[in-house]
Design a protein around this motif. Structure first.
Motif, PDB file in Angstrom:
ATOM      1  N   UNK A 125     -14.464  47.207  78.620  1.00 49.94           N
ATOM      2  CA  UNK A 125     -14.814  48.467  79.285  1.00 49.94           C
ATOM      3  C   UNK A 125     -15.639  48.162  80.534  1.00 49.94           C
ATOM      4  N   UNK A 126     -16.623  47.267  80.376  1.00 52.31           N
ATOM      5  CA  UNK A 126     -17.461  46.893  81.519  1.00 52.31           C
ATOM      6  C   UNK A 126     -16.654  46.141  82.575  1.00 52.31           C
ATOM      7  N   UNK A 127     -15.746  45.265  82.134  1.00 53.33           N
ATOM      8  CA  UNK A 127     -14.907  44.520  83.075  1.00 53.33           C
ATOM      9  C   UNK A 127     -14.009  45.480  83.856  1.00 53.33           C
ATOM     10  N   UNK A 128     -13.440  46.472  83.175  1.00 53.25           N
ATOM     11  CA  UNK A 128     -12.601  47.463  83.859  1.00 53.25           C
ATOM     12  C   UNK A 128     -13.407  48.194  84.929  1.00 53.25           C
ATOM     13  N   UNK A 129     -14.643  48.504  84.626  1.00 49.70           N
ATOM     14  CA  UNK A 129     -15.514  49.154  85.613  1.00 49.70           C
ATOM     15  C   UNK A 129     -15.715  48.240  86.827  1.00 49.70           C
ATOM     16  N   UNK A 130     -15.983  46.963  86.581  1.00 50.77           N
ATOM     17  CA  UNK A 130     -16.224  46.028  87.681  1.00 50.77           C
ATOM     18  C   UNK A 130     -14.975  45.810  88.527  1.00 50.77           C
ATOM     19  N   UNK A 131     -13.800  45.866  87.887  1.00 52.55           N
ATOM     20  CA  UNK A 131     -12.541  45.628  88.600  1.00 52.55           C
ATOM     21  C   UNK A 131     -11.938  46.903  89.178  1.00 52.55           C
ATOM     22  N   UNK A 132     -12.616  48.041  88.966  1.00 56.74           N
ATOM     23  CA  UNK A 132     -12.091  49.346  89.399  1.00 56.74           C
ATOM     24  C   UNK A 132     -10.690  49.573  88.825  1.00 56.74           C
ATOM     25  N   UNK A 144     -17.276  56.788  83.273  1.00 60.63           N
ATOM     26  CA  UNK A 144     -17.484  55.352  83.472  1.00 60.63           C
ATOM     27  C   UNK A 144     -16.208  54.628  83.897  1.00 60.63           C
ATOM     28  N   UNK A 145     -15.141  54.880  83.154  1.00 66.61           N
ATOM     29  CA  UNK A 145     -13.886  54.157  83.347  1.00 66.61           C
ATOM     30  C   UNK A 145     -12.732  55.103  83.042  1.00 66.61           C
ATOM     31  N   UNK A 146     -11.674  55.004  83.811  1.00 65.27           N
ATOM     32  CA  UNK A 146     -10.461  55.737  83.466  1.00 65.27           C
ATOM     33  C   UNK A 146      -9.767  55.013  82.314  1.00 65.27           C
ATOM     34  N   UNK A 147      -9.476  55.745  81.251  1.00 67.25           N
ATOM     35  CA  UNK A 147      -8.826  55.155  80.079  1.00 67.25           C
ATOM     36  C   UNK A 147      -7.562  55.951  79.784  1.00 67.25           C
ATOM     37  N   UNK A 148      -6.455  55.260  79.641  1.00 65.11           N
ATOM     38  CA  UNK A 148      -5.193  55.902  79.295  1.00 65.11           C
ATOM     39  C   UNK A 148      -4.584  55.219  78.078  1.00 65.11           C
ATOM     40  N   UNK A 149      -3.756  55.959  77.358  1.00 64.52           N
ATOM     41  CA  UNK A 149      -3.199  55.434  76.115  1.00 64.52           C
ATOM     42  C   UNK A 149      -2.096  54.408  76.354  1.00 64.52           C
ATOM     43  N   UNK A 150      -1.300  54.613  77.412  1.00 69.50           N
ATOM     44  CA  UNK A 150      -0.178  53.715  77.668  1.00 69.50           C
ATOM     45  C   UNK A 150      -0.009  53.488  79.161  1.00 69.50           C
ATOM     46  N   UNK A 151       0.669  52.403  79.485  1.00 69.18           N
ATOM     47  CA  UNK A 151       1.046  52.160  80.875  1.00 69.18           C
ATOM     48  C   UNK A 151       2.052  53.209  81.334  1.00 69.18           C
ATOM     49  N   UNK A 205     -28.076  54.917  86.017  1.00 68.43           N
ATOM     50  CA  UNK A 205     -29.053  55.153  87.079  1.00 68.43           C
ATOM     51  C   UNK A 205     -28.555  56.245  88.025  1.00 68.43           C
ATOM     52  N   UNK A 206     -29.437  56.801  88.861  1.00 70.18           N
ATOM     53  CA  UNK A 206     -29.010  57.833  89.824  1.00 70.18           C
ATOM     54  C   UNK A 206     -27.924  57.347  90.787  1.00 70.18           C
ATOM     55  N   UNK A 207     -27.871  56.046  91.040  1.00 73.74           N
ATOM     56  CA  UNK A 207     -26.881  55.508  91.980  1.00 73.74           C
ATOM     57  C   UNK A 207     -25.501  55.327  91.350  1.00 73.74           C
ATOM     58  N   UNK A 208     -25.414  55.491  90.043  1.00 80.66           N
ATOM     59  CA  UNK A 208     -24.160  55.271  89.313  1.00 80.66           C
ATOM     60  C   UNK A 208     -23.174  56.393  89.636  1.00 80.66           C
ATOM     61  N   UNK A 209     -21.941  56.043  89.961  1.00 71.79           N
ATOM     62  CA  UNK A 209     -20.939  57.032  90.350  1.00 71.79           C
ATOM     63  C   UNK A 209     -19.772  57.041  89.365  1.00 71.79           C
ATOM     64  N   UNK A 210     -19.104  58.172  89.276  1.00 62.84           N
ATOM     65  CA  UNK A 210     -17.895  58.263  88.460  1.00 62.84           C
ATOM     66  C   UNK A 210     -16.826  57.350  89.049  1.00 62.84           C
ATOM     67  N   UNK A 211     -15.876  56.911  88.226  1.00 60.15           N
ATOM     68  CA  UNK A 211     -14.859  55.976  88.730  1.00 60.15           C
ATOM     69  C   UNK A 211     -14.043  56.581  89.868  1.00 60.15           C
TER      70      UNK A 211
END
Length: 516
Positions: free
Chosen positions: A128-135, A171-178, A96-102
């Motif tokens: 992926x959705x949970x990571x978005x909700x938890x920032x 949508x979500x920041x994704x990295x390969x390793x900690x 939606x228009x209100x959706x923002x980048x992480x």
């Protein structure tokens, strides 16, 4: 004339019996029925088209054969190849228009997936959705290496890792390793509550960031509710499942090659024949098996610690439709629907329990029966053969791209492929009503009903509205409570309507609406 018709029918029955005997003899010697053998079997059928166009054989099986390419000649047969009417529904997964980048990350989310390929796919998409909700920053999930299949594949072996990261960048920041400084840092390990909504993650999980920088999800399956989530979260789940989780390039390449080779036979059915050892052992289904086979499956179930139910009544399971159709029953089902013997059938499955001796009845009805082992060379399959998830991914591709998809059981593969085909335009997917079919097949076995026009009419009538047409996702079964209520719902990825499929002329549907 009646005598002539009877002779023709007997001749047709004799040819089919000869083909069945030949296939059984191959299976008995351990031989693999190759594509060439399948074509020879079809040639034996087609060698006398006049007999083939005659009445049903003594076993009641119709011998109307169409052209070798599988195209039916009459309108009734053509109907079963036509796609389900999509009614203009197309994917609508843009945010939606209100959706923002992480924004700034609160911490890192580690995910240990569980189950087979499609159970892991659903779990990853939910996380992926949970990571978005938890920032949170999502670390590339760890695939299950301890389940029944003992598959040692890593994420990048099965999925296109770079594409996954890039496609979810907004949508979500994704990295390969900690980060190295957090590898040995204290972590919160949590089994997220099953079928949870956004309030659970905001109220019970989000506050954990005050104490730790890393949260580890110990399981990933069914950790997010099917319904009543914000529309942008539901659309993100669809973008992850249907778009971001693209298979690794080598799998995509061979999968598409298998589709091309399968299409060389003509329009084809992809049959998810869930008749593998793990499914039969888990479900306790033994119909058509020997006593020795039944005892072996019971022993596997007893020795598998994470399967909680040990004592299962196979007759009760089957009568309620909880068992996969047997290969013989699948053959009867396809014949009753009107598919001719020249129909190409792709078997999307692992090793069939009991080998080819258990599929000989199906093979005698539909001799052009292929699988990845027959369509690909040993050299082409070598990189994938030892990895169950990668082999399942090949079946997934061929199934999604098929003209018709039919699962013999409503497991994770059936739900994932069925949902993906809905997302891509409601491609024809016929879902067998196993409970109704078992009752009919038992009457056939008991001599109370013969294969033929009467059985065909009843089966066709039962399945008129089970072909993948657009409809809203089903809500819980009336009267169910607690976890059983959530479990009875239609899975989100099995039917992404109304959340991710819209009709262009109407506004996007409210994601909170479900069909009860």
């Amino acid at each position: 004339m009646p005598l002539r018709r009877k002779v023709r029918g007997a001749a047709a029955a004799g040819r089919r019996a000869a083909v069945r005997w030949w296939l059984l003899s191959l299976a008995a010697t351990g031989a693999t029925v190759t594509a060439a053998a399948a074509l020879l079997a079809v040639a034996l059928h087609v060698s006398s088209s006049s007999a083939a166009s005659g009445p049903a054989s003594s076993s009641g099986v119709p011998y109307r054969l169409s052209k070798l390419d599988g195209a039916a000649d009459d309108a009734g047969e053509k109907r079963w190849w036509l796609p389900a009417p999509s009614r203009g529904f197309t994917p609508c997964v843009a945010p939606s228009p209100a959706y923002k980048s992480p924004g700034p990350s609160r911490g890192y989310l580690l995910v240990l997936t569980n189950g087979g390929l499609n159970q892991m796919r659903a779990g990853i998409s939910d996380m992926v959705a949970v990571a978005r909700m938890l920032k949170a920053t999502l670390i590339i999930p760890e695939l299950d290496k301890k389940s029944f299949w003992h598959d040692k594949s890593n994420f990048s072996d099965v999925f296109d890792e770079e594409y996954f990261i890039h496609s979810l960048a907004n949508d979500v920041k994704v990295e390969k390793k900690l980060p190295k400084d957090l590898v040995k840092a204290p972590k919160f390990v949590r089994y997220f509550k099953s079928w949870s909504g956004i309030d659970y993650y905001h109220d019970e999980i989000y506050p954990l960031w005050e104490h730790r920088q890393v949260i580890r999800a110990a399981k990933s399956d069914s950790r997010l509710a099917n319904n009543y989530l914000p529309p942008d979260i539901q659309k993100l789940r669809c973008r992850a499942f249907f778009q971001a989780l693209r298979f690794a390039p080598p799998i995509e390449a061979l999968g598409n090659l298998l589709v091309e080779r399968m299409r060389s036979f003509g329009p084809y059915i992809a049959l998810h024949l869930r008749y593998e050892k793990d499914m039969l052992a888990f479900s306790g289904c033994t119909h058509g098996l020997s006593q020795t086979e039944s005892e072996e499956l019971a022993m596997i179930r007893e020795n598998t610690s994470y399967w909680k139910v040990k004592d299962i009544d196979p007759l009760d399971q089957r009568s309620h439709g909880y068992c996969p159709l047997t290969p013989k029953e699948v053959g009867m089902f396809l014949s009753a629907l009107g598919y001719p013997s020249s129909t190409p059938v792709y078997i999307a499955a692992g090793e069939i329990y009991g080998g080819e001796s258990h599929v000989v009845d199906l093979l005698s009805r539909f001799p052009i029966m292929m699988n990845k082992e027959k369509l690909a060379s040993a050299e082409e399959l070598r990189p994938f053969r030892q990895y169950a998830s990668q082999m399942a991914a090949l079946d997934y591709i061929v199934s999604v791209e098929s003209d018709v998809f039919i699962p013999s059981y409503s497991g994770n593969m059936a739900r994932a492929v069925g949902g993906h085909r809905r997302f891509l335009g409601h491609r024809k997917t016929i879902i067998p009503d196993r409970k109704a079919l078992v009752r009919l097949f038992d009457k056939v076995d008991g001599g109370l009903l013969n294969e033929g026009e009467r059985l065909s009419r009843r089966i066709i009538d039962i399945h008129r509205k089970r072909q993948g047409s657009p409809r809203k996702r089903k809500g819980p079964v009336s009267g169910t409570k607690g976890s059983d209520r959530f479990r009875s719902e239609e899975a989100f990825y099995e039917n992404p309507l109304p959340d991710c499929l819209c009709q262009p002329e109407s506004p996007a549907s409210d994601a909170s609406v479900v069909s009860i």
